[in-house]
Motif scaffolding. Structure first.
Motif, mmCIF file in Angstrom:
data_model
loop_
_atom_site.group_PDB
_atom_site.id
_atom_site.type_symbol
_atom_site.label_atom_id
_atom_site.label_comp_id
_atom_site.label_asym_id
_atom_site.label_seq_id
_atom_site.Cartn_x
_atom_site.Cartn_y
_atom_site.Cartn_z
ATOM 1 N N TYR A 139 0.851 -1.196 0.000
ATOM 2 C CA TYR A 139 0.000 0.000 0.000
ATOM 3 C C TYR A 139 0.886 1.245 0.000
ATOM 4 N N PRO A 140 0.665 2.197 -0.904
ATOM 5 C CA PRO A 140 1.607 3.316 -1.067
ATOM 6 C C PRO A 140 1.405 4.426 -0.045
ATOM 7 N N LEU A 141 2.500 5.036 0.354
ATOM 8 C CA LEU A 141 2.471 6.293 1.086
ATOM 9 C C LEU A 141 2.361 7.432 0.074
ATOM 10 N N PRO A 142 1.805 8.561 0.477
ATOM 11 C CA PRO A 142 1.743 9.704 -0.447
ATOM 12 C C PRO A 142 3.154 10.115 -0.877
ATOM 13 N N ARG A 143 3.313 10.429 -2.153
ATOM 14 C CA ARG A 143 4.595 10.892 -2.650
ATOM 15 C C ARG A 143 4.766 12.360 -2.287
ATOM 16 N N ILE A 144 6.007 12.753 -2.091
ATOM 17 C CA ILE A 144 6.279 14.135 -1.711
ATOM 18 C C ILE A 144 5.774 15.097 -2.774
ATOM 19 N N ASP A 145 5.938 14.751 -4.054
ATOM 20 C CA ASP A 145 5.508 15.676 -5.098
ATOM 21 C C ASP A 145 3.985 15.806 -5.151
ATOM 22 N N GLU A 146 3.259 14.822 -4.587
ATOM 23 C CA GLU A 146 1.811 14.950 -4.491
ATOM 24 C C GLU A 146 1.422 15.864 -3.343
ATOM 25 N N ILE A 147 2.141 15.736 -2.231
ATOM 26 C CA ILE A 147 1.810 16.531 -1.053
ATOM 27 C C ILE A 147 2.080 18.009 -1.284
ATOM 28 N N VAL A 148 3.154 18.335 -2.007
ATOM 29 C CA VAL A 148 3.481 19.744 -2.195
ATOM 30 C C VAL A 148 2.508 20.432 -3.144
ATOM 31 N N GLU A 149 1.569 19.654 -3.718
ATOM 32 C CA GLU A 149 0.501 20.283 -4.477
ATOM 33 C C GLU A 149 -0.388 21.138 -3.580
ATOM 34 N N LEU A 150 -0.212 21.017 -2.290
ATOM 35 C CA LEU A 150 -0.928 21.885 -1.354
ATOM 36 C C LEU A 150 -0.605 23.359 -1.578
ATOM 37 N N ALA A 151 0.467 23.625 -2.334
ATOM 38 C CA ALA A 151 0.865 25.016 -2.587
ATOM 39 C C ALA A 151 -0.191 25.794 -3.374
ATOM 40 N N GLN A 152 -1.223 25.117 -3.860
ATOM 41 C CA GLN A 152 -2.307 25.840 -4.534
ATOM 42 C C GLN A 152 -3.203 26.562 -3.532
ATOM 43 N N TYR A 153 -3.048 26.214 -2.229
ATOM 44 C CA TYR A 153 -3.878 26.821 -1.190
ATOM 45 C C TYR A 153 -3.156 27.988 -0.518
ATOM 46 N N ARG A 154 -3.930 28.790 0.220
ATOM 47 C CA ARG A 154 -3.376 29.978 0.871
ATOM 48 C C ARG A 154 -3.349 29.873 2.399
ATOM 49 N N VAL A 155 -4.231 29.074 2.985
ATOM 50 C CA VAL A 155 -4.343 28.972 4.445
ATOM 51 C C VAL A 155 -4.223 27.504 4.845
ATOM 52 N N PHE A 156 -3.407 27.221 5.876
ATOM 53 C CA PHE A 156 -3.093 25.840 6.251
ATOM 54 C C PHE A 156 -3.236 25.620 7.763
ATOM 55 N N THR A 157 -3.649 24.417 8.115
ATOM 56 C CA THR A 157 -3.590 23.944 9.504
ATOM 57 C C THR A 157 -2.966 22.555 9.493
ATOM 58 N N THR A 158 -2.045 22.299 10.413
ATOM 59 C CA THR A 158 -1.457 20.971 10.538
ATOM 60 C C THR A 158 -1.891 20.356 11.864
ATOM 61 N N VAL A 159 -2.299 19.091 11.805
ATOM 62 C CA VAL A 159 -2.799 18.357 12.974
ATOM 63 C C VAL A 159 -1.946 17.119 13.165
ATOM 64 N N ASP A 160 -1.552 16.865 14.407
ATOM 65 C CA ASP A 160 -0.756 15.688 14.739
ATOM 66 C C ASP A 160 -1.612 14.738 15.577
ATOM 67 N N LEU A 161 -1.606 13.459 15.212
ATOM 68 C CA LEU A 161 -2.360 12.463 15.965
ATOM 69 C C LEU A 161 -1.498 11.885 17.077
ATOM 70 N N LYS A 162 -2.084 11.715 18.232
ATOM 71 C CA LYS A 162 -1.359 11.255 19.408
ATOM 72 C C LYS A 162 -1.120 9.745 19.362
ATOM 73 N N SER A 163 0.131 9.352 19.653
ATOM 74 C CA SER A 163 0.503 7.936 19.790
ATOM 75 C C SER A 163 0.222 7.086 18.548
ATOM 76 N N THR A 164 -0.034 7.729 17.449
ATOM 77 C CA THR A 164 -0.147 7.123 16.118
ATOM 78 C C THR A 164 -0.808 5.747 16.135
ATOM 79 N N TYR A 165 -0.007 4.677 15.942
ATOM 80 C CA TYR A 165 -0.542 3.334 15.733
ATOM 81 C C TYR A 165 -1.375 2.829 16.909
ATOM 82 N N HIS A 166 -1.075 3.312 18.105
ATOM 83 C CA HIS A 166 -1.774 2.802 19.282
ATOM 84 C C HIS A 166 -3.258 3.155 19.291
#
Length: 438
Positions: A288-315
């Motif tokens: 199963y693929p992880l997102p490619r970096i060149d796909e993620i940087v397509e976010l540059a089409q947007y002007r306002v961003f929020t980043t959210v971190d999930l606690k303890s990930t896999y758990h």
């Protein structure tokens, strides 16, 4: 003014009129030399452009922050005097102080009378505190930097907001508590301990990390290893914590992996489980693929961003009971197995990414780009960003996602993402601090 015996203490950060973030000195504002993408003037970001939003610009930012803002604690003098167990003695710069330990407050503060009496080094500050139910805001004009001692635990350079009439010398909030894996409060009740696990299990299908096992798969019991006394104590404590958090359980599995103690660059120690000699030997890679970096940087089409971190990930992912035997490991003289998806499995990464993608797809989230536990929500403007962010929080609540609030960055014009600084029509490599290109 609100009753002095009923005070809500906390931290409400003033926002900068030029960048929209917590207000820095103007000379340090990141928008000082930036050009607005709307009016083209230098000195402010698009999201706070007065020409674009008029007087609504700062209000829009405050509305966004309110979606996931800091928690403010409420307490009363009568409650404290009638229930002395909420208080304990701490030391501030070596001075004994009566302290309220409050898990509902994000910041720490001290009473002005205590600060003046003991000549704490007070400096000017900018901020606000909100009084009880009246929503009346009072400015925080002073802070002090102190050395704090709580139950033989030392904390250096602790910032205390100096407030009037907080009914106790010092109030300790989550700024201190979140440095620990857990904090235990002892009361005088007759019932057994009550454990509240803040980490919820996602409401999603069980992950399938062992769906591709080789034909020669057979149980392996890895040989016990020798540990130093310090490592033995650490492993015992970590195991007890995992049991208390309901992440592991006793096992009678034929599988047995061994644990290691790893030390990070920061000096923090972690207990890791070596599955390379047991189940990982027989696990075929899930492609199963992880997102490619060149796909993620397509976010540059947007002007306002929020980043959210999930606690303890896999758990946050609960394991199917029939898969738990594969995760068994030895700790001390006992055998345990995971109830949640553990770190270290061959296909843990693939399963987690698949699950997060499933949540985004099932809820039809717009402007949402997840990379494992780092989730970016974006919008072409403030209104679209807020709509997308609100939809994400609704989906997160529905799916029982536990968010690490301390790492959430709200409503930014530029974000750090996978080694790049991403902004509107801008993607630049992120250069580490102190790194010399020449």
């Amino acid at each position: 003014m609100a009753d002095a015996n009923h005070l809500r203490a906390g931290s409400v950060k003033q926002l900068c009129y030029f960048c929209g973030n917590a207000r820095p000195p103007r000379k340090n504002c990141p928008a000082k030399d930036a050009a607005c993408n709307f009016c083209q003037k230098v000195g402010h970001y698009f999201k706070v452009c007065q020409k674009r939003l008029g007087n609504r610009s700062i209000d829009a930012i405050k509305k966004t922050a309110a979606i996931q803002g800091p928690k403010l604690a409420t307490f009363s003098a009568s409650e404290i005097s009638n229930n002395t167990w909420v208080l304990c003695n701490v030391k501030i710069n070596g001075i004994v102080a009566k302290s309220l330990l409050d898990t509902g407050s994000s910041d720490c503060c001290t009473d002005r009378r205590f600060a003046d009496k003991h000549s704490l080094n007070i400096r000017r500050a900018v901020g606000e505190v909100t009084l009880a139910e009246t929503s009346v805001r009072m400015p925080i004009r002073d802070q002090c930097i102190t050395h704090l001692l709580v139950e033989n635990n030392e904390y250096s350079d602790v910032t205390l907001n100096v407030l009037d009439n907080i009914t106790t010398d010092v109030m300790i909030g989550k700024k201190i508590f979140k440095e620990h894996d857990s904090v235990t409060f002892t009361f005088e009740g007759h019932r057994p301990p009550l454990t509240l696990n803040a980490l919820k299990k996602m409401s999603v299908p069980f992950p399938k990390p062992f769906s591709h096992l080789s034909e020669n798969c057979r149980p392996v019991a890895d040989k016990p290893r020798k540990y130093s006394q310090a490592d033995l104590h650490f492993i015992r404590d970590e195991t007890q914590r995992l049991l208390s958090d309901d992440l592991i359980e006793p096992s009678n599995s034929p599988w047995r992996a061994q644990v290691l103690v790893a030390t990070e660059q920061s000096g923090k120690r972690r207990m890791v489980i070596d599955y390379s000699r047991t189940i990982s030997r027989f696990t075929q890679l899930d492609a199963y693929p992880l997102p490619r970096i060149d796909e993620i940087v397509e976010l540059a089409q947007y002007r306002v961003f929020t980043t959210v971190d999930l606690k303890s990930t896999y758990h946050q992912l609960e394991l199917n009971p029939r898969d738990r035997d594969f995760t068994a490991f030895q700790s001390g003289k006992a055998l345990y197995q995971w109830r949640s998806l553990p770190f270290g499995l061959t296909n843990a990464v693939s399963e987690f990414q698949r699950t997060i993608d499933y949540i985004v797809r099932e809820n039809d989230l717009k402007g949402c780009s997840p990379y494992l536990d780092d989730i970016t929500i974006a919008g072409a403007n403030q209104v679209e960003h807020d709509r997308n962010l609100q939809a994400f929080y609704v989906a997160a609540s529905k799916g029982n996602l536990t968010i690490n609030e301390s790492k959430t960055q709200l409503s930014r014009a530029e974000i750090s993402l996978l080694g790049y600084m991403v902004g509107y029509r801008s993607v630049e490599p992120q250069i580490p601090a102190g790194y010399n290109l020449y």
